[in-house]
Design an enzyme around this catalytic site. Sequence first.
Site, PDB file in Angstrom:
ATOM      1  N   TYR A  26      -3.424-105.941  54.311  1.00 23.70           N
ATOM      2  CA  TYR A  26      -3.362-105.718  53.230  1.00 23.70           C
ATOM      3  C   TYR A  26      -4.959-105.744  53.217  1.00 23.70           C
ATOM      4  O   TYR A  26      -5.539-104.743  52.259  1.00 23.70           O
ATOM      5  CB  TYR A  26      -3.565-106.794  51.995  1.00 23.70           C
ATOM      6  CG  TYR A  26      -1.637-106.452  51.652  1.00 23.70           C
ATOM      7  CD1 TYR A  26      -1.678-105.189  50.804  1.00 23.70           C
ATOM      8  CD2 TYR A  26      -0.382-107.579  52.065  1.00 23.70           C
ATOM      9  CE1 TYR A  26      -0.294-105.010  50.112  1.00 23.70           C
ATOM     10  CE2 TYR A  26       0.842-107.003  51.075  1.00 23.70           C
ATOM     11  CZ  TYR A  26       0.857-105.680  50.846  1.00 23.70           C
ATOM     12  OH  TYR A  26       1.820-105.376  49.493  1.00 23.70           O
ATOM     13  N   HIS A  41       0.557-103.254  47.039  1.00 23.20           N
ATOM     14  CA  HIS A  41       0.639-104.939  46.496  1.00 23.20           C
ATOM     15  C   HIS A  41       2.220-104.776  45.278  1.00 23.20           C
ATOM     16  O   HIS A  41       2.396-106.692  45.328  1.00 23.20           O
ATOM     17  CB  HIS A  41      -0.905-104.992  46.379  1.00 23.20           C
ATOM     18  CG  HIS A  41      -0.608-107.034  46.150  1.00 23.20           C
ATOM     19  ND1 HIS A  41      -0.247-107.837  47.886  1.00 23.20           N
ATOM     20  CD2 HIS A  41      -1.200-108.232  45.522  1.00 23.20           C
ATOM     21  CE1 HIS A  41      -0.198-109.139  47.020  1.00 23.20           C
ATOM     22  NE2 HIS A  41      -1.013-109.093  45.877  1.00 23.20           N
TER      23      HIS A  41
END
Length: 238
Positions: A26, A41
Amino acid sequence: MRVKVSLRGKGLIPFNYNLALAGAIYGPIKRINVDLASSIHQSTDFKFFTFSLLQIPKRKTSEKGIYVEEGAHFFVSSPNSEFIHCFVEGILDYPELRIGKVHFEVDTVEVLKAPELNGRAVFSTLSPIIVRTAEEENGNLKIKDLYPTNPLFYENLRNNLIKKYIKLYGEEKENISFEKPFSTKPMRIMIKDTFHRASLMKFVTQGDTELLRLGYETGFGEKNSMGFGMVKTMGGKS
């Protein structure tokens, strides 16, 4: 799309590193495209990416964890080309990655050629597959992990892939089936404070080529974005 990330470095990492590796994926995306990273997310639905277990050629294990002796590599895969492009750009811009207390340097990032999938494929897992069901117990629904010995494992595995295809492409394809696996190996991995029971497998699946491709790119089963369900083709490239 799929990439191979090779790492330089050594040190002791925890057995349950999936959450740390997810964060390391991420992070580079967030540096390049905050909106994309946030939307993925925060999604409570399918996130449409997966990654493999660390492939560690030379290792030692102890009660404390896994000692990486000479680097490692892992794979990241997604049907979303923007996701892969942002990840590659972000990790090359800042070529470091931390797992536990160990800092690794990114040596190379290689974009891999997709395998030919023509209605039938023999897959081997690069990370274990999670399949679950909800069962009533004492008047409450309880989530139960399934193993390949349970016929419901394959029914839920199939339904999960069909739902992913509908969500991503807005149309339904149902022609997919799974044969009895050549081999299975149970594996237990902790994410935060919860153990998940999953299965490493070698298996045959056949049906619509686009469903096979989606399984290859986004992972089979559940919790793909936590590093579950990634496969490679047997006898071919990852």
